[in-house]
Write an enzyme that holds these catalytic residues in place. Sequence first.
Site, PDB file in Angstrom:
ATOM      1  N   ASP A 219       2.061   4.661   3.558  1.00  0.00           N
ATOM      2  CA  ASP A 219       1.617   5.370   2.371  1.00  0.00           C
ATOM      3  C   ASP A 219       2.518   5.037   1.183  1.00  0.00           C
ATOM      4  OD1 ASP A 219      -0.145   7.585   1.352  1.00  0.00           O
ATOM      5  OD2 ASP A 219       1.781   8.542   0.964  1.00  0.00           O
ATOM      6  N   GLU A 270      10.238  -6.250  17.712  1.00  0.00           N
ATOM      7  CA  GLU A 270      10.959  -5.988  18.968  1.00  0.00           C
ATOM      8  C   GLU A 270      10.026  -5.478  20.060  1.00  0.00           C
ATOM      9  OE1 GLU A 270      13.940  -3.018  18.320  1.00  0.00           O
ATOM     10  OE2 GLU A 270      14.909  -4.230  16.776  1.00  0.00           O
TER      11      GLU A 270
HETATM   12  C1  NOJ Z   1      -1.940   7.950  -0.845  1.00  0.00           C
HETATM   13  C2  NOJ Z   1      -2.765   8.770   0.085  1.00  0.00           C
HETATM   14  O1  NOJ Z   1      -3.839   7.996   0.545  1.00  0.00           O
HETATM   15  C3  NOJ Z   1      -3.213   9.986  -0.693  1.00  0.00           C
HETATM   16  O2  NOJ Z   1      -4.181  10.713  -0.008  1.00  0.00           O
HETATM   17  C4  NOJ Z   1      -1.998  10.812  -1.009  1.00  0.00           C
HETATM   18  O3  NOJ Z   1      -2.377  11.901  -1.832  1.00  0.00           O
HETATM   19  C5  NOJ Z   1      -0.939   9.987  -1.743  1.00  0.00           C
HETATM   20  N1  NOJ Z   1      -0.752   8.683  -1.166  1.00  0.00           N
HETATM   21  C6  NOJ Z   1       0.384  10.691  -1.698  1.00  0.00           C
HETATM   22  O4  NOJ Z   1       0.917  10.681  -0.414  1.00  0.00           O
END
Ligand code: NOJ
Length: 555
Positions: A219, A270
């Site tokens: 993310d 790994e």
């Molecule tokens: C991207 C994620 O897909 C989204 O849903 C989220 O709100 C933001 N990153 C923050 O983590």
Amino acid sequence: MTQHLAAPAPAHVSTEWWRNAVIYQVYPRSFADGNGDGMGDLAGARSRLPYLRDLGVDAVWLSPFYASPQADAGYDVADYRAIDPMFGTLLDADGLIRDAHALGLRVITDLVPNHSSDQHDWFKRALAEGPGSALRDRYHFRPGKGADGELPPNDWESVFGGPAWTRTSNPDGTDGDWYLHLFAPEQPDFNWEHPAVADEFRSILRFWLDMGVDGFRIDVAHGLVKAEGLPDLGSHDQLKLLGSSDGGTPFFDQDGVHAIYRSWRKILDEYPGERIGVAEAWTPTVERTANYVRPDELHQAFNFQYLGTHWDAAALREVIDTSLAAMRPVDAPATWVLSNHDVTRHTTRFANPAGLGTQIRTAGDPELGLRRARAATLLMLALPGSAYVYQGEELGLPDVTDLPDEVRQDPSFFRAAGQDGFRDGCRVPIPWTVEGPSYGFGSGGSWLPQPASWAGLSVEAQTGDPHSTLELYRSALAVRRDRTGLGAGTDVTWLPDAPAGVLAFAREGFVCTANTTGEPVRMAAPGRVLLASTEVTCDDGEFDLPADTTVWWAV
Ligand code: NOJ
């Protein structure tokens, strides 16, 4: 849990499985509800794995299911090694991974390293211990500007609207320092310059790899490193917020992020069975995206330029060409995606005019949207590389554009005073059956209301109907599996003399033609029809490629 106890990898171990994999995104709260509380969970997802195997995907990516106060639907993690009780337990996760592997499916989990929840132990202690707490160095705490520190430390804005800083109160009740959160105030950003942060995430990676997961979707992969000194942005134009190619955005796409991924790649390598990392990196160009998938970094990165392209032959051809060209020098597969949990579903995007962006609140012309969406799917699945399918798109679900304000949960809807933040519309629980309180999602209703018309879009309603979108996906994925060459490689050969508005390209023994115009186009039949997104009749020679239609041909 030790490695030898982990769920075994799928039996059909192929090499570099991720280069052409079709990866299905499960959004756990909206996929299947096992315990009837109205909220999807791991037990529900586990029970539906055979459906995904039969659909014909290779892997499942699950959005976060970790312990979380759910300020941003789980993208605010309080404990990276625990499952939120609303989703189940670690045993449920273990069972899901084992069952998936037994069915020949890989499992990718979401990793959220840019920020934690404000209920994470480190952050709670950092606040409770007050100024001077060593734990504050693991986040970005700064004194405010102005005579009394009443102004935020810099001019950065949160992606969800409003300032990217929130002021703290000291334990004695006086006003304190500010902390940085690129997203909601409940999501404080980690300070990745602190060695404890890097150590902790290496340990979290190993925890889940030992559990047997096959990879991570990372993310905000472009956000971990901030420019030294946290300089003002100086402008809030949207392009700058996406990250600029000259490194001019101090919080996104900084070159420093790549050292992190190089260290993670060593850990992934790994482990046996080709574990992968997938970057969620919003960058200004596909060339910048390619930096995340250099040979010693991650394996894949989402292609958001493709996702943002409207149903238009010239624009699509350009993004396909630039994507393939950008990935070739780093020897990474291109990836293709049309929908996810953050954008208006493509059925609804294509039902509206071009240029409205990826957060749309009008239903548009749903029939047109579905017709184009089906055509766009066949186009996507004919391209070399890896493709992502977001739960429910195989049912042709549209966005729910008329959700009442009182049921909304997207934090950006509230931060932007209802002007933005329509992500709830693509997160409505999916329908499995024609009858039942939530169309088979679970026995206890659904956390967002489902439209009555979704009975007819359910898995049950579409199964066995040769004209249904679900059967189109099943057929397309079966053809893609049989013709292993379809997802392989890094090239397409554009056919010369394709009529205006038509995309036509060849792969080995195969041709794909996609008419993006609203009119039938007369053209020479390149071979025998394998699959078509709308009904086509084709005798030898010339034929009419219907409006907004893609056809796959065996040649
Ligand atoms: C991207 C994620 O897909 C989204 O849903 C989220 O709100 C933001 N990153 C923050 O983590």
